[in-house]
Write a protein that holds these residues in place. Structure first.
Motif, PDB file in Angstrom:
ATOM      1  N   THR A 220      14.229 -53.530  76.283  1.00 13.24           N
ATOM      2  CA  THR A 220      14.952 -52.571  75.203  1.00 13.24           C
ATOM      3  C   THR A 220      15.183 -51.301  75.560  1.00 13.24           C
ATOM      4  O   THR A 220      14.741 -50.915  76.620  1.00 13.24           O
ATOM      5  N   LEU A 249      17.826 -55.796  73.693  1.00 12.59           N
ATOM      6  CA  LEU A 249      18.068 -55.138  72.713  1.00 12.59           C
ATOM      7  C   LEU A 249      18.569 -53.691  72.874  1.00 12.59           C
ATOM      8  O   LEU A 249      17.599 -52.770  73.244  1.00 12.59           O
ATOM      9  N   SER A 251      18.680 -50.255  70.856  1.00 16.70           N
ATOM     10  CA  SER A 251      18.294 -49.844  69.549  1.00 16.70           C
ATOM     11  C   SER A 251      18.883 -48.703  69.107  1.00 16.70           C
ATOM     12  O   SER A 251      18.560 -47.861  68.196  1.00 16.70           O
ATOM     13  N   SER A 269      14.490 -50.337  64.853  1.00 17.15           N
ATOM     14  CA  SER A 269      14.405 -52.087  65.025  1.00 17.15           C
ATOM     15  C   SER A 269      13.155 -52.489  65.158  1.00 17.15           C
ATOM     16  O   SER A 269      12.350 -51.888  65.690  1.00 17.15           O
ATOM     17  N   LEU A 283      17.318 -54.653  62.394  1.00 21.61           N
ATOM     18  CA  LEU A 283      17.298 -53.146  62.249  1.00 21.61           C
ATOM     19  C   LEU A 283      17.083 -53.009  60.590  1.00 21.61           C
ATOM     20  O   LEU A 283      17.635 -53.512  59.859  1.00 21.61           O
TER      21      LEU A 283
END
Length: 314
Positions: A220, A249, A251, A269, A283
């Motif tokens: 992330t 991901l 974010s 997130s 989200l």
């Protein structure tokens, strides 16, 4: 070899996207109300905003963070140093942030979470993104790193020292290899539009860590905002999943706090790990009464909504 964790464990992770000075006492309370097990911060707290970092460092939840390019805004580049608002001979706001975060800052490092049976490993801190080695003097002075190859080695070294076989990678910018369209997770959406602006050292470190036999359910990051600079027609793609199941991901939903006139909303997130695998990523927007006002599901395991576009990391 690291320790294999409990395979029946369910973990709820909050990822806080680029803060850009938008952090309030209510954010900490919201995270408690969301009942998360771990909070990950992708950086860009502000332009060397020591007070924001101090507030986040005091959050009494298990957490890990990495500092972003804005967190060395007046230090990393000659352009920034010319605009520095403080006396650099007497103060060092970058170091102040690092000192406040302590072991929570995982840039070029790692933090083990025994109660969660996983380790968070940080990529290169203060990243601006792209395939050009920027701010060479800053990285040489602060980390004795002189290029992408040494940077990759530093990240892999941290991963190899992880106490657990399950690793979550935390970066400010994401890795190279997630697509070259401007709307891709690290796609270039300014000036000449298009091209992969991911970090090549991060991508290689992920690949090498997998070769070590580590499991990486989640990578992330932020930096590349969901709202694109060149168009309002689409948003940035927030999730890509690799063929071996790693969820990437982005974010960076910015601004992360908005006032719509009747409510003050803040976004996070949320990632659910089940048996060491990401089962869902979304989200959420939390209102002033700490209820979840809306939730947009980016990924749910075994659903066709998973992004298929993926360039193999190398």
């Amino acid at each position: 070899m690291g320790t294999q964790g409990n395979q029946n464990q369910s973990i709820k992770i909050a990822v806080v996207g680029d803060v850009h000075n938008q952090w309030e006492t209510e954010d900490g309370e919201a995270l408690h109300r969301l009942a998360v097990d771990l909070v990950l911060f992708v950086g860009d707290f502000g332009n060397e905003s020591v007070d924001v970092v101090e507030a986040i460092a005091s959050l009494d939840l298990p957490k890990a963070a990495i500092l972003g390019n804005h967190d060395a805004w007046y230090t990393a580049s000659e352009w920034g140093r010319r605009r520095c608002p403080y006396n650099r001979r007497e103060e060092d706001w970058v170091q102040d942030q690092l000192d406040l975060l302590g072991e929570t800052h995982v840039g070029y490092g790692k933090l083990d979470f025994p109660e969660l049976n996983l380790t968070v490993v940080g990529s290169r801190p203060f990243s601006w993104g792209g395939d050009t080695w920027k701010n060479a003097d800053f990285y040489k002075e602060r980390y004795n790193v002189t290029g992408f190859h040494e940077s990759t080695s530093r990240i892999v070294q941290a991963a190899s020292n992880a106490a657990y076989d399950t690793i979550i990678f935390l970066g400010h910018n994401g890795p190279f290899g997630l697509g070259g369209r401007p709307e891709d997770p690290c796609g270039k959406d300014w000036e000449t539009v298009g091209g992969d602006f991911g970090d090549p050292d991060f991508a290689k470190a992920i690949a090498k860590t997998k070769q070590l036999g580590k499991t990486i359910p989640l990578v992330t990051f932020g930096h590349m905002h969901h709202h694109l600079r060149h168009t309002r027609e689409v948003l940035r793609t927030p999730v890509v999943v690799s063929p071996d199941g790693t969820v990437y991901l982005n974010s960076a939903s910015v601004p992360r706090i908005v006032d719509n006139g009747s409510d003050r909303l803040r976004n996070f997130s949320l990632v659910s790990l089940q048996d060491g695998v990401v089962s869902q990523a979304s989200l959420v927007w939390v209102g002033k009464d700490y209820t979840v006002v809306s939730e947009e599901i980016f990924y749910r395991r075994c659903e066709s909504m998973v992004q298929s576009a993926y360039s193999q990391l190398r």
